[in-house]
Write a protein that holds these residues in place. Structure first.
Motif, short mmCIF file in Angstrom:
data_model
loop_
_atom_site.label_atom_id
_atom_site.label_comp_id
_atom_site.label_asym_id
_atom_site.label_seq_id
_atom_site.Cartn_x
_atom_site.Cartn_y
_atom_site.Cartn_z
N ILE A 57 -8.82 -9.83 -21.55
CA ILE A 57 -10.14 -9.64 -20.94
C ILE A 57 -10.34 -10.65 -19.82
N CYS A 58 -9.91 -11.88 -20.05
CA CYS A 58 -9.99 -12.93 -19.03
C CYS A 58 -9.20 -12.51 -17.79
N LEU A 59 -7.99 -12.04 -17.98
CA LEU A 59 -7.15 -11.64 -16.85
C LEU A 59 -7.78 -10.50 -16.06
N LEU A 60 -8.39 -9.55 -16.76
CA LEU A 60 -9.09 -8.45 -16.10
C LEU A 60 -10.24 -8.97 -15.25
N ALA A 61 -11.04 -9.87 -15.82
CA ALA A 61 -12.19 -10.42 -15.09
C ALA A 61 -11.74 -11.23 -13.88
#
Length: 189
Positions: A57-61
């Motif tokens: 999720i962090c990488l997506l954001a």
């Protein structure tokens, strides 16, 4: 979401949407499984554990914000570039509070080095080169800008500015103007 639709990218996207609804800290494999209507064991075919889910999720954001920031800052310099770049973060935080929180999730060094976090740093340094800041002053300035930007945004998201005048937008403009003046007069002596 149907079981056939489960894949790593889809789970990260749905996890990011859930983070915006309930908060990043509340996103767990169990919560995501309930949200998509599957058993938690089905998620573990795609993510190793809660750390893996939160990392994705962090990488997506980080990727979403980097894309927006690159578009906003393209062709700009000085105060215009500074204002455009920082506005992306503030706007993203207000539109996607869970994802914004996710973007600050601690990544291991190898993951961070291969993530969009590198693009964020490169864009900020490009803005600072427009002010003529050499190293190591650029590093100090990146940290200063990050502290001001995230501090202001976190306080605004928490409602700290909701009950007083002037409007936070005015304070934001004042803050960017102040940072611009500081960067234009930065002394390395």
């Amino acid at each position: 979401m149907a079981r056939a639709g489960l894949n790593l990218d889809r789970l990260a996207q749905v996890g990011a949407e859930l983070a915006d609804e309930v908060g990043f800290d509340q996103v767990t494999p169990s919560a995501l499984a309930r949200h998509v209507g599957v058993k938690v064991q089905s998620l573990y075919a795609h993510v190793a554990n809660a750390q893996d889910l939160k990392t994705r999720i962090c990488l997506l954001a980080l990727e979403e914000m980097a894309d927006r920031a690159a578009d906003a800052a393209a062709g700009r310099s000085g105060r215009d570039a500074l204002a455009a770049l920082t506005a992306v973060y503030r706007d993203y935080a207000r539109q996607h509070p869970g994802r914004y929180q996710a973007a600050r999730f601690h990544l291991d060094s190898q993951t961070a080095a291969s993530s969009a976090a590198v693009r964020h740093s490169q864009m900020m340094r490009a803005v600072l080169r427009g002010y003529g800041l050499p190293e190591p002053e650029q590093t100090h300035a990146v940290r200063l800008l990050g502290a001001v930007l995230h501090g202001f945004t976190d306080l605004e998201l928490a409602g700290s500015y909701a009950h007083s005048s002037p409007d936070p937008g005015e304070s934001w403009t004042w803050t960017i103007d102040s940072l611009d003046r500081l960067l234009r007069t930065w002394s390395t002596a």
